[in-house]
Design an enzyme around this catalytic site. Structure first.
Site, PDB file in Angstrom:
ATOM      1  N   LYS A   1      98.320 133.728  75.070  1.00 11.22           N
ATOM      2  CA  LYS A   1      97.209 132.899  74.687  1.00 11.22           C
ATOM      3  C   LYS A   1      97.187 132.297  73.525  1.00 11.22           C
ATOM      4  O   LYS A   1      97.356 133.004  72.468  1.00 11.22           O
ATOM      5  CB  LYS A   1      95.762 133.882  74.915  1.00 11.22           C
ATOM      6  CG  LYS A   1      94.679 132.857  74.462  1.00 11.22           C
ATOM      7  CD  LYS A   1      93.521 133.948  74.382  1.00 11.22           C
ATOM      8  CE  LYS A   1      92.272 133.404  73.897  1.00 11.22           C
ATOM      9  NZ  LYS A   1      90.921 134.192  73.476  1.00 11.22           N
TER      10      LYS A   1
ATOM     11  N   ASP B   1      89.334 129.456  67.454  1.00 11.99           N
ATOM     12  CA  ASP B   1      88.261 129.634  68.635  1.00 11.99           C
ATOM     13  C   ASP B   1      86.933 129.513  67.864  1.00 11.99           C
ATOM     14  O   ASP B   1      86.207 130.627  67.326  1.00 11.99           O
ATOM     15  CB  ASP B   1      88.321 130.669  69.305  1.00 11.99           C
ATOM     16  CG  ASP B   1      87.481 131.044  70.424  1.00 11.99           C
ATOM     17  OD1 ASP B   1      86.713 129.843  70.969  1.00 11.99           O
ATOM     18  OD2 ASP B   1      87.310 132.032  71.115  1.00 11.99           O
TER      19      ASP B   1
ATOM     20  N   LYS C   1      80.050 130.513  68.722  1.00  9.56           N
ATOM     21  CA  LYS C   1      80.273 131.824  68.013  1.00  9.56           C
ATOM     22  C   LYS C   1      79.285 132.074  66.948  1.00  9.56           C
ATOM     23  O   LYS C   1      79.027 130.977  66.081  1.00  9.56           O
ATOM     24  CB  LYS C   1      81.480 132.642  67.742  1.00  9.56           C
ATOM     25  CG  LYS C   1      82.549 132.501  68.930  1.00  9.56           C
ATOM     26  CD  LYS C   1      83.953 132.839  68.243  1.00  9.56           C
ATOM     27  CE  LYS C   1      84.659 133.187  69.364  1.00  9.56           C
ATOM     28  NZ  LYS C   1      84.513 134.116  70.344  1.00  9.56           N
TER      29      LYS C   1
ATOM     30  N   ASP D   1      93.312 134.146  67.328  1.00 13.32           N
ATOM     31  CA  ASP D   1      93.142 133.934  68.662  1.00 13.32           C
ATOM     32  C   ASP D   1      94.301 133.480  69.331  1.00 13.32           C
ATOM     33  O   ASP D   1      94.489 133.208  70.494  1.00 13.32           O
ATOM     34  CB  ASP D   1      92.029 133.075  69.174  1.00 13.32           C
ATOM     35  CG  ASP D   1      91.059 133.519  70.150  1.00 13.32           C
ATOM     36  OD1 ASP D   1      91.380 134.847  70.809  1.00 13.32           O
ATOM     37  OD2 ASP D   1      90.570 132.767  70.663  1.00 13.32           O
TER      38      ASP D   1
ATOM     39  N   GLU E   1      87.047 130.911  77.046  1.00 14.56           N
ATOM     40  CA  GLU E   1      88.136 129.872  77.285  1.00 14.56           C
ATOM     41  C   GLU E   1      89.753 130.243  77.291  1.00 14.56           C
ATOM     42  O   GLU E   1      90.508 129.688  78.012  1.00 14.56           O
ATOM     43  CB  GLU E   1      87.998 128.989  76.253  1.00 14.56           C
ATOM     44  CG  GLU E   1      89.061 129.245  74.806  1.00 14.56           C
ATOM     45  CD  GLU E   1      88.594 130.653  74.165  1.00 14.56           C
ATOM     46  OE1 GLU E   1      89.507 131.411  73.688  1.00 14.56           O
ATOM     47  OE2 GLU E   1      87.393 131.059  74.110  1.00 14.56           O
TER      48      GLU E   1
ATOM     49  N   ARG F   1      91.060 132.614  79.326  1.00 14.96           N
ATOM     50  CA  ARG F   1      91.459 132.905  80.753  1.00 14.96           C
ATOM     51  C   ARG F   1      91.564 131.592  81.275  1.00 14.96           C
ATOM     52  O   ARG F   1      92.522 131.681  82.379  1.00 14.96           O
ATOM     53  CB  ARG F   1      90.301 133.695  81.304  1.00 14.96           C
ATOM     54  CG  ARG F   1      89.062 132.944  81.612  1.00 14.96           C
ATOM     55  CD  ARG F   1      87.727 133.794  81.856  1.00 14.96           C
ATOM     56  NE  ARG F   1      87.432 134.770  80.782  1.00 14.96           N
ATOM     57  CZ  ARG F   1      86.716 135.628  80.581  1.00 14.96           C
ATOM     58  NH1 ARG F   1      85.927 136.225  81.746  1.00 14.96           N
ATOM     59  NH2 ARG F   1      86.278 136.469  79.294  1.00 14.96           N
TER      60      ARG F   1
END
Length: 503
Positions: free
Chosen positions: A268, A273, A280, A291, A352, A354
Site C-alpha cells: 500500500k 492519508d 480524519k 501510510d 482507501e 483496500r
C-alpha cells in the site's frame, strides 16, 4: 534533500580478531541470574577478557548497579588491562535461557543508541550471534537527518556510531552471516528512509521515481504507470483514491527474475492519508506520512532479493496515491470499478487502502504467482486488536500460519488472525458488487482482509499483513527501533522468500 538510499544509513561493520588501538568503547553482554550478572559469552575471547579482567569488570559494574537485565546499559572507564580502550559499555541480555537472536538484536540496538558520538566500537556480542548483533547495531544506529539545517544538525557528540568491529574467534567466523545481516539491515533502513521522508517531498510521482532509480540501479525490470496509463487500463481503485489530489497517482512494478517459483509482493502506497471526504481528526494526522510503509517494505525487499541472488522470481506491484479532500475527490456513496471489473460502493473514503490494493492484487494475479503477499498500514482496528508491535497476518490458512511463524522467528511478531465467513455478508452493497466497509466497526481488521480476499486469484497461496501499528513508532525508542519508520515487515518478507526459495 538527499535521496533515499543515497546516504550512509548505518555504521560500517567489520570482523576483527583483536581490539584496535583506536577503539573508543568495548561493548560486552551481561546475563542476569540470582547469583549476579555474568559476562557472555563465557567461553570465547579469553585472550582479551582474561579471568582476572572479567572479575574486575564485574566488580566495577556491580558497583554502578548493573544486573544484566534485558537492554539495561552501564558505561564504565576501561580497566588498565584493556589497552587502548577508553570505556566499556555493558548491555543487558536478561536470563541466560532467554538469550535468543531477537534479544541479542535488541541489546545490540540499545548499545548503538547509547553510543552517539563514538567513532569506533568493538564488541563481543557477535560471539553470541554475529548476524543478530550486526543487524541490531546497524539498525540501532540508524538516524534520519536530511531535513535538519545547520541550526539543528547533530553535533559531533550526537552523531551515530561510525564503525562497529565484531570480535570473532577465528578469521572465517561469521563471514556469510555478517554479509547477509548488513544487506538485510540496509534494506530495512531503506524502507525507514522512505517512510520518514515527509509527504511534501514524497508524493506518488516522486516515490515512483525514487523506487525506479533504485530498481534500475540494481538491474531490475521496471514499469511505471502514470495517471493516463492507469485510466486506459482501468485501475479504478487507484484513480478513485487519487482523484482528490493535485498530485496524481502512480503504479510501479519491479521484477527480479531469479527462478521458476513466483512470488508477488504488493504494498500500500498512500503517500499521505487525510481520509479524503471522510476526513480524519486533526490530532496525530501527521503520522499518516507512514501510510506508504507497505509500499516501502516491498520495494526494499525486492531490491534485497536481487542483492542476495535468491533463486525465485519476485514482482512488486505498488499502487501509489495521495488521499485528499477536494472538489474532485471521490464521495461516500460513489461507485468505482476496480481493475478487473468488480464494482465497489465507497461508503467511507478513509477505507482507501483496500481500494488501491485490490487493483494491484488483480494485476499481480495475471502473472500467475505461486505466492502472493500484500503489506499495508491498513486499519486502526489492527492497533485495537494487537497493539503497536504485533502485525496481524491473514490469508490462506497454511501460508498465513507459515508467514506468522517466520515473522515471530525473526522478531517482527506476526500473529495469525482469522477471516470469519460470517462477516463476509456485511460487505454486501445495495447497489454494487461490494461495499468497502461494513455498517459497523466489529472486526474491522478482519473485514478489510475479507475485502481483499475477493480479489485474490483462486489457488494462490496468500498472506495479508496489516502493519498499521508496527510500521511506525510514535513512542519512545526501544531496542533497535527509533522513533518513526521501523522497516517492519522487511525482515519477515525476506525470511519468507528465503523459505520459499529453499523448498
Amino acid at each position: 534533500m538527499t535521496a533515499v538510499a543515497d546516504r550512509p544509513l548505518g555504521p560500517e561493520l567489520a570482523r576483527v580478531q583483536t581490539i584496535g588501538p583506536d577503539t573508543d568503547v568495548l561493548v560486552i553482554g551481561l546475563t542476569s541470574s540470582d547469583a549476579g550478572p555474568a559476562i557472555a559469552p563465557a567461553d570465547l575471547f579469553g585472550d582479551i577478557l582474561t579471568d582476572d579482567l572479567r572479575a574486575e569488570l564485574l566488580d566495577q559494574l556491580g558497583a554502578v548497579g548493573a544486573k544484566g537485565k534485558a537492554e539495561e546499559s552501564h558505561r564504565i572507564p576501561a580497566p588498565s588491562g584493556l589497552a587502548g580502550v577508553t570505556s566499556v559499555l555493558a548491555v543487558g541480555l536478561g536470563a541466560p535461557d532467554k538469550v535468543d537472536a531477537e534479544q541479542i538484536r535488541r541489546s545490540a540496538g540499545t548499545a548503538a543508541r547509547a553510543l552517539t558520538g563514538t567513532e569506533l566500537v568493538a564488541t563481543t556480542l557477535g560471539g553470541l550471534d554475529l548476524g543478530a548483533a550486526a543487524e541490531g547495531f546497524y539498525l540501532g544506529a540508524y538516524s534520519f537527518t536530511p531535513f535538519r539545517s545547520d541550526k539543528s544538525a547533530p553535533k559531533p557528540d550526537e552523531r551515530p556510531v561510525a564503525r562497529v568491529e565484531f570480535l570473532v574467534p577465528e578469521p572465517e567466523f561469521g563471514d556469510a552471516a555478517l554479509t547477509r545481516a548488513q544487506l538485510v539491515a540496509e534494506a530495512v533502513a531503506t524502507a525507514r528512509d522512505f517512510v520518514n521522508t515527509p509527504p511534501s517531498h514524497l508524493y506518488p510521482a516522486e516515490f515512483a521515481s525514487r523506487a525506479q532509480a533504485l530498481a534500475e540501479g540494481a538491474g531490475l525490470e521496471v514499469e511505471v504507470l502514470d495517471e493516463n496509463a492507469l485510466e486506459a487500463a482501468g485501475y479504478g481503485g487507484v484513480l478513485g483514491v487519487g482523484k482528490g489530489s493535485s498530485r496524481p497517482p502512480r503504479l510501479i512494478r519491479i521484477t527480479y527474475q531469479g527462478g521458476p517459483k513466483k512470488v508477488a509482493l504488493i504494498g500500500k502506497g498512500i503517500t499521505f492519508d487525510t481520509g479524503g471526504i471522510s476526513i480524519k481528526p486533526a490530532q496525530n494526522m501527521e503520522n499518516m506520512t507512514s501510510d506508504m510503509a507497505g509500499a516501502a517494505a516491498v520495494v526494499a525487499t525486492t531490491l534485497l532479493v536481487a542483492r542476495l541472488g535468491l533463486p525465485v522470481t519476485v514482482t512488486a506491484t505498488v499502487p501509489m496515491a495521495e488521499n485528499m479532500p477536494s472538489a474532485t475527490a471521490q464521495r461516500p456513496g460513489d461507485v468505482l470499478t476496480q481493475y478487473g471489473g468488480t464494482t465497489v460502493e465507497v461508503i467511507n473514503t478513509d477505507a482507501e487502502g483496500r481500494l488501491i490494493l485490490a487493483d494491484a492484487i488483480v494485476r499481480a494475479g495475471e502473472d500467475g504467482p505461486d505466492y502472493l503477499i500484500d503489506v499495508a498500514t491498513l486499519t486502526g482496528a489492527q492497533l485495537v486488536a494487537l497493539g503497536t508491535r504485533t502485525p496481524g497476518v491473514m490469508g490462506t490458512e497454511e501460508f498465513r500460519d507459515r508467514v506468522a511463524r517466520i515473522s515471530r522467528e525473526v522478531g517482527e511478531n506476526g500473529w495469525a488472525m482469522p477471516l470469519p465467513a460470517d462477516l463476509r455478508p456485511d460487505l454486501n452493497s445495495k447497489i454494487a458488487d461490494l461495499a468497502n466497509v461494513a455498517a459497523h466497526r466489529n472486526g474491522g481488521m478482519l473485514l478489510a482482509g475479507l475485502f481483499l480476499k475477493e480479489f485474490v486469484p483462486e489457488g494462490v497461496q496468500w498472506a495479508h499483513l496489516d502493519v498499521a501499528g508496527p510500521a511506525y513508532n510514535t513512542g519512545g525508542p526501544f531496542g533497535y527501533i527509533g522513533k518513526g519508520g521501523t522497516g517492519v515487515p522487511v525482515r519477515t518478507l525476506i525470511a519468507v522468500i528465503e523459505d520459499i526459495a529453499a523448498e
